[in-house]
Scaffold this active site. Structure first.
Site, PDB file in Angstrom:
ATOM      1  N   HIS A 247      -2.935  17.471  10.864  1.00  0.00           N
ATOM      2  CA  HIS A 247      -3.354  18.857  10.666  1.00  0.00           C
ATOM      3  C   HIS A 247      -2.736  19.375   9.374  1.00  0.00           C
ATOM      4  CE1 HIS A 247      -1.692  23.033  10.894  1.00  0.00           C
ATOM      5  NE2 HIS A 247      -2.977  23.313  11.026  1.00  0.00           N
ATOM      6  N   TYR A 250      -3.404  25.688   4.386  1.00  0.00           N
ATOM      7  CA  TYR A 250      -2.783  26.409   3.276  1.00  0.00           C
ATOM      8  C   TYR A 250      -3.578  27.685   3.038  1.00  0.00           C
ATOM      9  CZ  TYR A 250      -0.037  22.242   2.637  1.00  0.00           C
ATOM     10  OH  TYR A 250       0.831  21.203   2.862  1.00  0.00           O
TER      11      TYR A 250
END
EC number: 1.3.3.3
Length: 443
Positions: A247, A250
């Site tokens: 995973h 950002y």
């Protein structure tokens, strides 16, 4: 509609950046949601329909007001607003430290067109607007996450070799939209989703109150707080039990006060969730992330690694979701440009940190017992995401949220057994020991 990345240059949005803006048109809901993007090396494969493909996929997300609406499609952005339990900090490096080049976006339209031609879709923001403000952080971040999405999708599709990414483009009537790319039922990947969201509007009263509770006493103008939020979020679930789930997320956020003062911050992270422990893989993953962090300061990786271990904790099980990585939020120092360069460096580390591990294990032999254990561990993944993940919970309890994209992180299959406990000294017990007691993988 099947597209190769190399063919995107003939589309109307490509012509628009060269000056023919009158030809730029938003795709119809049907064509947008039905789009399948075929990547180099996948010619002749059968298109597969991904999540979010349906009556609500392309015609706007029908979201509610405020931040809850703005998050439509990427639950991780909710954490950027509601989840600031800590404040990430980066200290300026000494003058002798190596500093990455700023990577300034060229203003030339042909350069912007060339860069955008590699994306999975045209950017959420109109290209004319991006071209007008090349130095604005919103432009830099949107182009960076679009680029990251294409790089990750290209790398995963080449590894899989069979399935295609569906490209589901959605719009938000209050402002902005997103691009959800999903590959599922492939040769290597059970499900891989890479989602982008670029939204703007006014913060809800609930979100504003949450900010005030964290010391952000924001002053409204006419009862409103304008904001912009954007980010990329991805979860990748391979089929083989010996290939780990990964995973990453950002994001960037801006809020403007009544006096014009702008508050901004970044957040994100990247973590690995193996079914079985492979120490060589763990070292490779963490070392790659550490090398990215070390470009911006020697103290960043240890701090963000611990933050990751603490955040991805399943309290009712006494276990971490995986073997960690990095996690940070509320990053607003030492400067906007340096914080962006750090986030960009981390995003560039996604493919080299993960893809070699998947290639190494995607064809490993495994037993029915191995697959059973994988499904039980997937159950833990579901538990964390639905019980603890701040962004997911916020999205699920918000009327009008885009549920398909919020639940993109969940695996296709999972399993729960009553009172299951692996035998002592088994390889299943080995991974549990690491999940209960996080390790230092790089020293």
């Amino acid at each position: 509609m099947a597209l190769r990345l190399g063919q995107l240059g003939s589309g109307p949005w490509w012509r628009a950046v060269r000056g023919d803006y009158a030809q730029l048109r938003a795709p119809s809901p049907r064509s947008a949601s039905a789009c399948v993007c075929r990547l180099p090396g996948t010619a002749g494969t059968q298109p597969r329909r991904g999540l979010g493909h349906g009556s609500s996929a392309g015609g706007g997300s029908r979201l509610g007001t405020g931040l809850a609406a703005a998050l439509a499609g990427m639950a991780g952005l909710a954490a950027a607003v509601l989840g600031h339990v800590q404040r990430a900090e980066m200290v300026p490096k000494s003058s002798g430290a190596r500093s990455p080049s700023p990577g300034r976006l060229e203003e030339d339209g042909d350069e912007l067109a060339r860069r955008c031609s590699t994306f999975m879709s045209s950017p959420v923001t109109e290209l004319r607007e991006l071209g007008r403000r090349p130095d604005d952080m919103k432009t830099k971040m949107e182009l960076m996450i679009m680029e990251t999405q294409a790089q990750v999708c290209r790398a995963l599709a080449q590894v899989d070799g069979v399935a295609d990414f569906s490209v589901d483009r959605w719009e938000r009537k209050e402002g902005g939209g997103g691009i959800t790319c999903v590959l599922q039922d492939g040769r290597v990947f059970e499900k891989a989703g890479v989602n982008i969201s670029v939204v703007h509007g006014n913060l809800s009263e609930e979100a504003a109150n949450q900010m005030r509770s964290r010391g952000k006493a924001l002053k409204k103008k006419d009862g409103k707080l304008p904001f912009t939020a954007m980010g990329i979020s991805s979860v990748i679930h391979p089929k083989n039990p010996y290939a780990p789930t990964m995973h990453f997320n950002y994001r960037y956020f801006e809020v403007e006060e009544a006096d014009g003062k702008m508050h901004w911050w970044f957040g994100g992270g990247c973590d690995l969730t193996p079914t079985y422990l492979n120490r060589e893989d763990a070292v490779h993953f963490h070392r790659t992330l550490k090398e990215a962090c070390d470009q911006h300061g020697p103290d960043i990786y240890p701090k963000f690694k611990k933050w990751c271990d603490d955040y991805f904790f399943i309290a009712h099980r006494g276990e971490r979701r995986g073997i960690g990585g990095i996690f940070f939020d509320d990053l607003d120092s030492p400067s906007k440009e340096e914080a962006f360069r750090f986030v960009k460096t981390c995003a560039e580390a996604v493919v080299p940190s993960y893809v070699p591990i998947v290639k190494k294990h995607c064809d490993d032999s495994y037993t029915p017992q191995d697959k059973l254990w994988q499904q039980l561990r997937r159950g833990r993944y579901v538990e964390f995401n639905l019980v603890y993940d701040r962004g997911t919970k916020f999205g699920l309890f918000t009327p009008g949220s885009r549920i398909e994209s919020i639940l993109m992180s969940l695996p296709l299959t999972a399993r729960w057994e009553y009172m299951h406990s692996p035998p002592e000294n088994s390889k299943e017990a080995e991974i549990l020991e690491v999940l209960r007691h996080p390790k230092d993988w790089v020293h």
